[in-house]
Design a protein around this motif. Structure first.
Motif, PDB file in Angstrom:
ATOM      1  N   SER A  35       0.757  -1.056  -0.111  1.00  0.00           N
ATOM      2  CA  SER A  35       0.117  -0.046   0.059  1.00  0.00           C
ATOM      3  C   SER A  35       0.867   1.227  -0.101  1.00  0.00           C
ATOM      4  O   SER A  35       2.075   1.159   0.926  1.00  0.00           O
ATOM      5  CB  SER A  35      -0.713   0.064   1.469  1.00  0.00           C
ATOM      6  OG  SER A  35      -1.566   1.069   1.529  1.00  0.00           O
ATOM      7  N   PRO A  36       0.500   2.377  -0.765  1.00  0.00           N
ATOM      8  CA  PRO A  36       1.184   3.561  -0.702  1.00  0.00           C
ATOM      9  C   PRO A  36       0.924   4.337   0.653  1.00  0.00           C
ATOM     10  O   PRO A  36       1.571   5.494   0.794  1.00  0.00           O
ATOM     11  CB  PRO A  36       0.637   4.307  -1.663  1.00  0.00           C
ATOM     12  CG  PRO A  36      -0.674   3.732  -2.064  1.00  0.00           C
ATOM     13  CD  PRO A  36      -0.665   2.434  -1.575  1.00  0.00           C
ATOM     14  N   VAL A  37       0.042   3.795   1.723  1.00  0.00           N
ATOM     15  CA  VAL A  37      -0.318   4.481   2.593  1.00  0.00           C
ATOM     16  C   VAL A  37       0.648   4.127   3.800  1.00  0.00           C
ATOM     17  O   VAL A  37       0.715   2.705   4.250  1.00  0.00           O
ATOM     18  CB  VAL A  37      -1.635   4.517   3.072  1.00  0.00           C
ATOM     19  CG1 VAL A  37      -2.117   5.122   4.367  1.00  0.00           C
ATOM     20  CG2 VAL A  37      -2.611   4.884   1.979  1.00  0.00           C
ATOM     21  N   TRP A  38       1.129   4.860   4.823  1.00  0.00           N
ATOM     22  CA  TRP A  38       1.874   4.564   5.938  1.00  0.00           C
ATOM     23  C   TRP A  38       0.881   4.952   6.933  1.00  0.00           C
ATOM     24  O   TRP A  38       0.404   6.056   7.154  1.00  0.00           O
ATOM     25  CB  TRP A  38       2.969   5.292   6.127  1.00  0.00           C
ATOM     26  CG  TRP A  38       4.120   5.007   7.279  1.00  0.00           C
ATOM     27  CD1 TRP A  38       4.804   4.184   7.552  1.00  0.00           C
ATOM     28  CD2 TRP A  38       3.901   5.777   8.422  1.00  0.00           C
ATOM     29  NE1 TRP A  38       5.158   3.942   8.954  1.00  0.00           N
ATOM     30  CE2 TRP A  38       4.746   5.146   9.291  1.00  0.00           C
ATOM     31  CE3 TRP A  38       3.121   6.720   9.018  1.00  0.00           C
ATOM     32  CZ2 TRP A  38       4.886   5.400  10.579  1.00  0.00           C
ATOM     33  CZ3 TRP A  38       3.440   7.329  10.328  1.00  0.00           C
ATOM     34  CH2 TRP A  38       4.155   6.448  11.156  1.00  0.00           C
ATOM     35  N   LYS A  39       0.749   3.941   7.921  1.00  0.00           N
ATOM     36  CA  LYS A  39      -0.380   4.218   8.986  1.00  0.00           C
ATOM     37  C   LYS A  39       0.453   4.546  10.169  1.00  0.00           C
ATOM     38  O   LYS A  39       1.337   3.522  10.749  1.00  0.00           O
ATOM     39  CB  LYS A  39      -1.126   3.033   9.231  1.00  0.00           C
ATOM     40  CG  LYS A  39      -1.982   2.808   7.844  1.00  0.00           C
ATOM     41  CD  LYS A  39      -2.590   1.459   7.739  1.00  0.00           C
ATOM     42  CE  LYS A  39      -3.494   1.178   6.222  1.00  0.00           C
ATOM     43  NZ  LYS A  39      -3.294  -0.023   6.113  1.00  0.00           N
ATOM     44  N   THR A  73      12.808   8.612   6.123  1.00  0.00           N
ATOM     45  CA  THR A  73      12.013   7.491   6.680  1.00  0.00           C
ATOM     46  C   THR A  73      13.140   6.550   7.443  1.00  0.00           C
ATOM     47  O   THR A  73      14.173   6.057   6.652  1.00  0.00           O
ATOM     48  CB  THR A  73      11.369   6.515   5.655  1.00  0.00           C
ATOM     49  OG1 THR A  73      10.654   7.470   5.031  1.00  0.00           O
ATOM     50  CG2 THR A  73      10.636   5.472   6.211  1.00  0.00           C
TER      51      THR A  73
END
Length: 199
Positions: free
Chosen positions: A84-88, A164
Motif C-alpha cells: 500500500s502507498p499509505v503509511w499508517k 524514513t
C-alpha cells in the motif's frame, strides 16, 4: 466510329484490350492502396496523399481508441510489490523547532528515537555561518562507533528533505562549526517521530 481492332469476330473484347484493362485496373488499385488505404488503416503515407486528404486522422483515431481501452486479464500491481502507498501512524504527527549555537570548531547533535518506518520532513539552516553535518542513525544499545550515515555535507548553510527510519533506533544530525565565529542552527521537523533531544 468504333475501333474494331479491340473487338474479335464474336463481338467480344480482344485479348489485347482485356490485358490493357487488367493492367489499368491493377494500376488504379495500387494507387488507391498507396494513397488511401495505407494512410487510413496503417498510418503509412509514402506519397503524402493521405495527409493531404485527411486520411491519417482515421489511423490516429483507431490507435488512440486502442490505447484508451486496454484489455487486462489480471489485476496489475503498479506499486512494484508494495502492499500500500499509505503509511499508517499510531500517534498524531508533530512539529518541532530547535536551535543550537556552536562556537568555532564545536560540534553537537540533535536526535530522535524512531521505530522503523517512522518518518519526517525536515529543514535546518544556519544564521549565515558554514557547518559540516552528518545525518545518521544508530540501533538501540549500539557498540562504540556503530552508526549509519545517510547524508554528509561540508561547508553548508542549510539542508531540507524527507527521512524514513530504516531501522529502530535514534536518528538525527551531528553539526560542527567550521568557521571562526559562533553559528546558530535552527532545525524544524514535521512528521512521526519521538522527542527531539541533544545527547
Amino acid at each position: 466510329m468504333n475501333d474494331i481492332s479491340n473487338i474479335n469476330k464474336d463481338g467480344l473484347p480482344s485479348t489485347k484490350s482485356l490485358i490493357k484493362a487488367t493492367v489499368a485496373a491493377m494500376a488504379a488499385s495500387a494507387v488507391i492502396l498507396v494513397s488511401a488505404i495505407l494512410p487510413a488503416e496503417y498510418g503509412i503515407d509514402p506519397t503524402g496523399m493521405g495527409k493531404a486528404l485527411g486520411l491519417n486522422v482515421l489511423n490516429q483515431a483507431n490507435a488512440s481508441e486502442a490505447e484508451t481501452t486496454p484489455v487486462i486479464s489480471q489485476p496489475v500491481n503498479l506499486l512494484g510489490g508494495a502492499d500500500s502507498p499509505v503509511w499508517k501512524g499510531v500517534a498524531a504527527p508533530r512539529t518541532n523547532t530547535m536551535t543550537l549555537t556552536l562556537l568555532p570548531r564545536q560540534g553537537a547533535e540533535i536526535k530522535s528515537p524512531m521505530d522503523a518506518g517512522d518518518n519526517f520532513v525536515f529543514n535546518w539552516k544556519t544564521d549565515g555561518g558554514l557547518v559540516y553535518f552528518d545525518m545518521h542513525g544508530e540501533p538501540p544499545n549500539p557498540a562504540k562507533d556503530e552508526f549509519t550515515s545517510y547524508w554528509i555535507g561540508k561547508d553548508q548553510q542549510q539542508a531540507s528533505g524527507h527521512f524514513t527510519a530504516p531501522f529502530e533506533g535514534t536518528h538525527g544530525w551531528y553539526w560542527q562549526n567550521t568557521g571562526a565565529t559562533p553559528v546558530t542552527i535552527t532545525l524544524t521537523t514535521n512528521g512521526f517521530y519521538g522527542d527531539l533531544y541533544m545527547p
